[in-house]
Every structure is written in C-alpha cells, then in structure tokens.
Design a protein around this motif. Structure first.
Motif, PDB file in Angstrom:
ATOM      1  N   SER A 267      43.201  26.857  46.178  1.00  0.00           N
ATOM      2  CA  SER A 267      41.773  27.011  46.453  1.00  0.00           C
ATOM      3  C   SER A 267      41.493  28.275  47.261  1.00  0.00           C
ATOM      4  O   SER A 267      40.555  29.017  46.970  1.00  0.00           O
ATOM      5  N   SER A 268      42.341  28.557  48.250  1.00  0.00           N
ATOM      6  CA  SER A 268      42.140  29.760  49.053  1.00  0.00           C
ATOM      7  C   SER A 268      42.412  31.035  48.251  1.00  0.00           C
ATOM      8  O   SER A 268      41.797  32.075  48.500  1.00  0.00           O
ATOM      9  N   LEU A 269      43.324  30.949  47.285  1.00  0.00           N
ATOM     10  CA  LEU A 269      43.669  32.131  46.492  1.00  0.00           C
ATOM     11  C   LEU A 269      42.678  32.413  45.368  1.00  0.00           C
ATOM     12  O   LEU A 269      42.482  33.571  44.980  1.00  0.00           O
ATOM     13  N   LEU A 270      42.030  31.343  44.844  1.00  0.00           N
ATOM     14  CA  LEU A 270      41.238  31.507  43.632  1.00  0.00           C
ATOM     15  C   LEU A 270      39.735  31.306  43.818  1.00  0.00           C
ATOM     16  O   LEU A 270      38.949  31.851  43.044  1.00  0.00           O
ATOM     17  N   SER A 271      39.315  30.537  44.805  1.00  0.00           N
ATOM     18  CA  SER A 271      37.897  30.195  44.932  1.00  0.00           C
ATOM     19  C   SER A 271      37.078  31.343  45.519  1.00  0.00           C
ATOM     20  O   SER A 271      37.527  32.056  46.434  1.00  0.00           O
ATOM     21  N   ASN A 272      35.866  31.506  44.970  1.00  0.00           N
ATOM     22  CA  ASN A 272      34.863  32.428  45.539  1.00  0.00           C
ATOM     23  C   ASN A 272      35.402  33.843  45.729  1.00  0.00           C
ATOM     24  O   ASN A 272      35.253  34.442  46.799  1.00  0.00           O
ATOM     25  N   HIS A 273      36.012  34.355  44.674  1.00  0.00           N
ATOM     26  CA  HIS A 273      36.539  35.720  44.713  1.00  0.00           C
ATOM     27  C   HIS A 273      35.783  36.598  43.722  1.00  0.00           C
ATOM     28  O   HIS A 273      35.404  36.160  42.644  1.00  0.00           O
ATOM     29  N   THR A 274      35.572  37.851  44.109  1.00  0.00           N
ATOM     30  CA  THR A 274      34.912  38.820  43.235  1.00  0.00           C
ATOM     31  C   THR A 274      35.953  39.527  42.387  1.00  0.00           C
ATOM     32  O   THR A 274      36.885  40.146  42.907  1.00  0.00           O
ATOM     33  N   LEU A 275      35.799  39.423  41.074  1.00  0.00           N
ATOM     34  CA  LEU A 275      36.730  40.055  40.152  1.00  0.00           C
ATOM     35  C   LEU A 275      36.222  41.412  39.677  1.00  0.00           C
ATOM     36  O   LEU A 275      36.992  42.355  39.519  1.00  0.00           O
ATOM     37  N   LEU A 276      34.922  41.503  39.408  1.00  0.00           N
ATOM     38  CA  LEU A 276      34.272  42.767  39.060  1.00  0.00           C
ATOM     39  C   LEU A 276      33.010  42.907  39.894  1.00  0.00           C
ATOM     40  O   LEU A 276      32.229  41.963  40.011  1.00  0.00           O
ATOM     41  N   SER A 277      32.822  44.081  40.454  1.00  0.00           N
ATOM     42  CA  SER A 277      31.651  44.310  41.299  1.00  0.00           C
ATOM     43  C   SER A 277      30.979  45.620  40.908  1.00  0.00           C
ATOM     44  O   SER A 277      31.008  46.601  41.643  1.00  0.00           O
TER      45      SER A 277
END
Length: 306
Positions: free
Chosen positions: A41-51
């Motif tokens: 969850s800490s590694l994958l949740s709520n992460h920006t992949l393209l900005s």
C-alpha cells in the motif's frame, strides 16, 4: 539422595516459556500477509505516474485488494520466506489541451493475479498486451523461396506448423538424490498430510489409480495414472493458469542403489511454453517449482539431505 525441591539447581529441570521450541529449532511460521499489505500500500497507493508529459496525468488510487499468503518459516535455524499474492490497484487518468482544459478523464483497475517468490528473479517484460500489439503489426509480404510458388494451402500449412512449433510444448528432466529409503519418498509424495507439512499449503491426494489430487492450494490438479509402491508414480498434471484442456504427464521413478540412498528421476512431458495469459515462463517456473518448492523442501523438513 536430595528430596524433591532440594539439591543443586543446575540439575533440576524447570519449565521454561520457550521450552517447546528452543531457538526455533522446530518448524515455526509467522504470518506476514498484513505486513505485506501495508508495504504494498505504501509503495503503490496515491502515486503520480505521469504529471503533464504529453499533457497526460496519471495517478494511482488507494490499493483495494491484497489477497493470498505471505509467511516466514524457520526450520533448524534456517529462514524460509514465501509468498503468493494477488492485488487490485485502481488508477485515474486525465488528458488536457495546451491551455490546461480537460479533454478526457478515464479510470481503471490494474489486476495482478499472481505474484510469488518463485517469480522473484524473472523479467516482467512482455505479457499479453505486448503480444497483442505484436500480432496487430502488419506483416510484410515477402516471397518465400522455400515454397517454390507452391499453392496457398501448402504455404498456409507450413505457417501453421511454424506457429505450432513456436507455441508448442517442452519436457523437463531432473535427477535428485536423497538420504532415505525409496518407499519413504514414495509415501511422502503420495500422502496429503505430509504435502501440507512441507509445502505449508492445502493438499488433497488420492492413493488410488484413477484418483484425483489437488496440491498447492488447488494451483496444481490432476489424476493418478500408474502407481507402484516405492518404485513409480505416473500422473497427469496441470496448473490452473495453463490454457484449458492442456495436461502434462509426470513420471517419477525411485531407485535405491544402496540402502538409505534414493535417486528420484523426474520427467514431465507436454509442458506448454506459455500460460493462458501469454507468459512464456511456464517451463522455467515448473522446473524451479519441482526443485525449490518440492525436492529442496523435502530435504529441509524431513532431513533427507546428502
């Protein structure tokens, strides 16, 4: 002679809280699934992949599902980690124009059906999506000198034979030595309770010819074709992620060149090169599974190493 409760304390056996499993010498297991959920969850949740690259914006949402098993086993001081996990990760994307105006919003979910320790060192490149793109590429039409202007039916048949060869089957051969009697190895491989013990997973095994079996929590299923106690096991095997209708043939022979030493020879034929998802790792995974998840664990748990 000292009375009960008297005498040198060094010679009095006392109960101790860790007396049942001193220094984790016997089998001990720790459930790590919740720890795995928190880590993923800490590694994958709520992460920006393209900005903003190409005016695209993609972010992941909160990890929805982490199921399966994750554990750390300790046997005779050896640490044996393992995991088989599936997960679902929602995501959202947005496309904007040069002025920052939203053109399109989309949402989706990434489903990862199988993550396991047996695949930890594999290259994830490729997969069904890549294969689909490769199929969609238009093939350049070039004359085939080998056909010599043969009719279209002949050319088509040769193309199908090439395709069949590319998407065909392979065989696995292994030879392993154990410090035990041949009948001991036979009994372990045909006993569902011992399978549960050394694999730490559910198993159901018939000891009759024609009977069915299910091991590794149902990931592998099949039927008994031929059984000779202490000498031979022949079974039909298939993994749940193989294409429908495909079964391999497993043949295990047990030789005892001297008392207390057993050589197990394995051949597994008709193993598909790809699973139902297009992953071309079936043969390597199957061979590694026999070696690491079955034979090596039997040595570690039952003390049959040489």
């Amino acid at each position: 002679m000292a009375k009960y409760g008297e005498g040198d304390k060094r010679w009095i056996v006392e109960e101790r809280p860790d007396g049942a499993n001193v220094h984790n010498w016997h089998w001990a297991e720790t459930d790590c699934l919740e720890w795995s959920r928190n880590l993923l969850s800490s590694l994958l949740s709520n992460h920006t992949l393209l900005s903003g690259d190409g005016n695209l914006f993609i972010t992941t949402k909160k990890l929805e599902k982490v199921e399966g098993e994750a554990y750390v086993n300790i046997r005779k001081g050896k640490i044996i980690p393992g995991y088989e996990i599936s997960l679902s990760l929602p995501w959202e994307g947005e496309a904007k124009d040069a002025d920052g105006k939203t053109l399109l919003r989309v949402e989706g979910t990434v489903e990862v059906p199988y993550i396991a320790d047996e695949n930890a060192d594999e290259d994830p490149e490729g997969g069904p999506a890549k294969e689909e793109l490769e199929v969609k590429k238009p093939a350049a039409k070039k004359p085939d000198p080998a056909t010599g202007g043969a009719p279209a039916a002949v050319v088509k048949r040769k193309e199908e034979e090439k395709k069949k060869k590319r998407e065909g089957f392979k065989s696995i051969s292994l030879s392993e030595k154990f410090s035990c009697r041949a009948k001991d190895m036979f009994e372990i491989l045909m006993d569902e309770n011992r399978w549960k013990g050394f694999t730490q997973s559910n198993a159901r095994i018939s000891k009759e010819v024609g009977g069915e079996f299910s091991i590794f929590d149902g990931a592998v299923t099949g039927t008994n074709v031929e059984l000779q106690e202490g000498k031979l096991i022949v079974q039909k095997w298939r993994f749940g992620n193989w294409p429908d209708g495909i079964q391999s043939t497993v043949r295990l022979t047990f030789e005892e060149p001297e008392p207390g030493v057993t050589i197990v020879k394995l051949t597994q034929t008709d193993v598909p090169e790809e699973d139902r998802y297009g992953n071309a790792t079936v043969v390597d995974n199957t061979e590694r599974g026999w070696r690491d998840l079955i034979f090596h664990k039997i040595r570690a748990v039952f003390g049959f190493g040489i």
